[in-house]
Design a protein around this motif. Sequence first.
Motif, mmCIF file in Angstrom:
data_model
loop_
_atom_site.group_PDB
_atom_site.id
_atom_site.type_symbol
_atom_site.label_atom_id
_atom_site.label_comp_id
_atom_site.label_asym_id
_atom_site.label_seq_id
_atom_site.Cartn_x
_atom_site.Cartn_y
_atom_site.Cartn_z
ATOM 1 N N ALA A 135 -14.213 39.723 4.950
ATOM 2 C CA ALA A 135 -12.821 39.853 5.405
ATOM 3 C C ALA A 135 -11.944 38.794 4.740
ATOM 4 N N MET A 136 -12.465 37.579 4.620
ATOM 5 C CA MET A 136 -11.715 36.513 3.963
ATOM 6 C C MET A 136 -11.528 36.815 2.484
ATOM 7 N N MET A 137 -12.586 37.272 1.827
ATOM 8 C CA MET A 137 -12.497 37.585 0.408
ATOM 9 C C MET A 137 -11.481 38.685 0.152
ATOM 10 N N ASN A 138 -11.433 39.669 1.043
ATOM 11 C CA ASN A 138 -10.491 40.771 0.893
ATOM 12 C C ASN A 138 -9.056 40.268 0.921
ATOM 13 N N ARG A 139 -8.759 39.378 1.891
ATOM 14 C CA ARG A 139 -7.404 38.839 2.004
ATOM 15 C C ARG A 139 -7.072 37.913 0.820
ATOM 16 N N ILE A 140 -8.021 37.087 0.424
ATOM 17 C CA ILE A 140 -7.761 36.177 -0.691
ATOM 18 C C ILE A 140 -7.546 36.962 -1.977
ATOM 19 N N ASN A 141 -8.341 38.009 -2.173
ATOM 20 C CA ASN A 141 -8.151 38.874 -3.336
ATOM 21 C C ASN A 141 -6.746 39.461 -3.350
ATOM 22 N N ALA A 142 -6.308 39.966 -2.196
ATOM 23 C CA ALA A 142 -4.976 40.564 -2.102
ATOM 24 C C ALA A 142 -3.894 39.522 -2.365
ATOM 25 N N THR A 143 -4.089 38.317 -1.833
ATOM 26 C CA THR A 143 -3.104 37.256 -2.025
ATOM 27 C C THR A 143 -3.031 36.840 -3.487
ATOM 28 N N LEU A 144 -4.188 36.716 -4.122
ATOM 29 C CA LEU A 144 -4.212 36.348 -5.531
ATOM 30 C C LEU A 144 -3.542 37.416 -6.394
ATOM 31 N N GLU A 145 -3.802 38.666 -6.078
ATOM 32 C CA GLU A 145 -3.157 39.751 -6.824
ATOM 33 C C GLU A 145 -1.646 39.710 -6.640
ATOM 34 N N ALA A 146 -1.202 39.407 -5.409
ATOM 35 C CA ALA A 146 0.232 39.316 -5.148
ATOM 36 C C ALA A 146 0.872 38.199 -5.969
ATOM 37 N N VAL A 147 0.190 37.052 -6.058
ATOM 38 C CA VAL A 147 0.708 35.940 -6.849
ATOM 39 C C VAL A 147 0.842 36.345 -8.317
ATOM 40 N N LYS A 148 -0.156 37.029 -8.826
ATOM 41 C CA LYS A 148 -0.129 37.435 -10.230
ATOM 42 C C LYS A 148 0.973 38.455 -10.503
ATOM 43 N N ILE A 149 1.326 39.255 -9.494
ATOM 44 C CA ILE A 149 2.419 40.214 -9.647
ATOM 45 C C ILE A 149 3.762 39.499 -9.704
ATOM 46 N N VAL A 150 3.933 38.495 -8.842
ATOM 47 C CA VAL A 150 5.231 37.852 -8.674
ATOM 48 C C VAL A 150 5.471 36.735 -9.695
ATOM 49 N N ARG A 151 4.434 36.053 -10.081
ATOM 50 C CA ARG A 151 4.616 34.840 -10.890
ATOM 51 C C ARG A 151 5.419 35.069 -12.171
ATOM 52 N N PRO A 152 5.150 36.098 -12.996
ATOM 53 C CA PRO A 152 5.962 36.274 -14.212
ATOM 54 C C PRO A 152 7.439 36.511 -13.907
ATOM 55 N N ALA A 153 7.731 37.303 -12.873
ATOM 56 C CA ALA A 153 9.125 37.571 -12.529
ATOM 57 C C ALA A 153 9.830 36.313 -12.043
ATOM 58 N N LEU A 154 9.127 35.485 -11.242
ATOM 59 C CA LEU A 154 9.727 34.242 -10.766
ATOM 60 C C LEU A 154 9.985 33.286 -11.935
ATOM 61 N N GLU A 155 9.027 33.185 -12.848
ATOM 62 C CA GLU A 155 9.204 32.305 -13.999
ATOM 63 C C GLU A 155 10.393 32.749 -14.853
ATOM 64 N N ASN A 156 10.510 34.066 -15.092
ATOM 65 C CA ASN A 156 11.617 34.568 -15.905
ATOM 66 C C ASN A 156 12.962 34.254 -15.256
ATOM 67 N N PHE A 157 13.053 34.464 -13.930
ATOM 68 C CA PHE A 157 14.311 34.205 -13.244
ATOM 69 C C PHE A 157 14.624 32.716 -13.220
ATOM 70 N N TYR A 158 13.655 31.901 -12.844
ATOM 71 C CA TYR A 158 13.890 30.461 -12.709
ATOM 72 C C TYR A 158 14.251 29.832 -14.054
ATOM 73 N N ASN A 159 13.567 30.254 -15.106
ATOM 74 C CA ASN A 159 13.823 29.676 -16.424
ATOM 75 C C ASN A 159 15.185 30.087 -16.978
ATOM 76 N N SER A 160 15.765 31.166 -16.412
ATOM 77 C CA SER A 160 17.093 31.586 -16.868
ATOM 78 C C SER A 160 18.211 30.763 -16.233
ATOM 79 N N LEU A 161 17.884 29.956 -15.229
ATOM 80 C CA LEU A 161 18.906 29.206 -14.500
ATOM 81 C C LEU A 161 19.285 27.931 -15.229
ATOM 82 N N SER A 162 20.528 27.517 -15.034
ATOM 83 C CA SER A 162 20.968 26.219 -15.544
ATOM 84 C C SER A 162 20.379 25.111 -14.681
ATOM 85 N N ASP A 163 20.532 23.866 -15.114
ATOM 86 C CA ASP A 163 20.019 22.739 -14.330
ATOM 87 C C ASP A 163 20.648 22.694 -12.942
ATOM 88 N N GLU A 164 21.958 22.960 -12.870
ATOM 89 C CA GLU A 164 22.645 22.954 -11.583
ATOM 90 C C GLU A 164 22.118 24.060 -10.684
#
Length: 439
Positions: A280-309
């Motif tokens: 049960a733990m492995m199932n949830r951790i697998n799902a969480t890891l997959e979610a991170v891998k889905i979101v991480r590129p989009a978050l990096e692209n958005f954050y890196n597009s921002l100015s310092d301010e």
Amino acid sequence: MVQQRQREILSRQTTERQTRIDRLQQRVQQLQSQKPEGARALREQQRTLQAQNRLLGREQRAQQSDLARQQRLGLQAPTGRTPAIAAAAQAAQRGRFAERFREQAPAQAQAALTSRQSGWAPRQAWRHRHPAVFVAWLGPVFWPYAYSDIFNYTFWSYAYEPGYWAYAYDDFVDTVFWGGDDPYSAYASINPQDYPQAGGGGRVRQRASVSPQTLQQLCGTPDKGVTAWPLADIARAVRPTPEQRALLDELKTAAANAAGVFKDSCAETYALTPPGRLRAMMNRINATLEAVKIVRPALENFYNSLSDEQQAGFNALGPNVGERAPQQQANAEGCGDPKSGLTQLPIQRIEAVLHPAGKQKEALDRLSDATAKGVEGLQAACPNDVPLTPVGRLEAMQHRLEAMLTAAKLVEPALDEFYATLSSEQKARFNTLQQVAGQ
């Protein structure tokens, strides 16, 4: 003569109480082995199980009081029982990832304990002006607020209990052996004397209750309600340009896709065996890891597009949970120490309760080695400090999740092998190891 009479009465009461404890433990084991059909039958089973656990806890606390009275009257306590209990409680405090966080202010520790025992989601804790804590189980669901925790921690780590990931690592290992109500959890008491098994004044923890509606929200719509992303807050803080708005929309889509992977990772019934809990733990951790891998590129692209301010405005987001203090160094200070409370204690309790011999003992030794190697991997994943940007925190999150999954994969075959060697009676006792930990 009066004292002799008191001794005889107390001795008889102690024997009768132990008989009731044994009977209650058997009843709990029977209830946990049942597989009710339908939500109504499941709720009835859980109500009955909670009632039996309350009775069991009451009898065990009374037993400790009887043992103390026996000692005052000069009677010999059952051989090895009380000293072993006290030693186990002390051993449980040593060699844990969260050991150093037990030194925090009592009021802060009590607030964390209240949040955890209540099974509060992060935003529920924040409404009470408490930092969010790691909730290991809510009903049958391991890490119930994983979606919320991963991404809210990414956005505002200071709004979480400083030892959040230390407790997560402890609970990950603990629940393989002890289950959702393990008596030696890092949050189980504020000080050593609060362990019920050690004769302290603490209360036996009960697994947080969960309604069908709550379970449906956790499993069916993890991106709604209390676990929603703060996308509107982000937009107000950074005032995105049209190009940045398009990237923010991609991040929103990625967040929804990430939520989708959680829908199949929720369990509707309790895992009653150690191998079942681990899966049960492995199932949830697998799902969480997959979610991170889905979101991480989009978050990096958005954050890196921002100015310092804009990035500074993004970094300043967060709920009002009191004075915003700088994050402590993460868990590195306590990560290199041996984790005896995590690895040695459960193996010792298994030996004491199950009395493995021959091939069983050999399999238990392999399980002990696999658990130790898994914990070493968790130690290696401890960061030196908390990253200051959401992108950095999400990257660190991915490394932590990968370490937890690797640890689980190390333990799984050894646990399955050991469990397969046990008799039906031994399996029943292993399934409820937390309830016989004080014996």
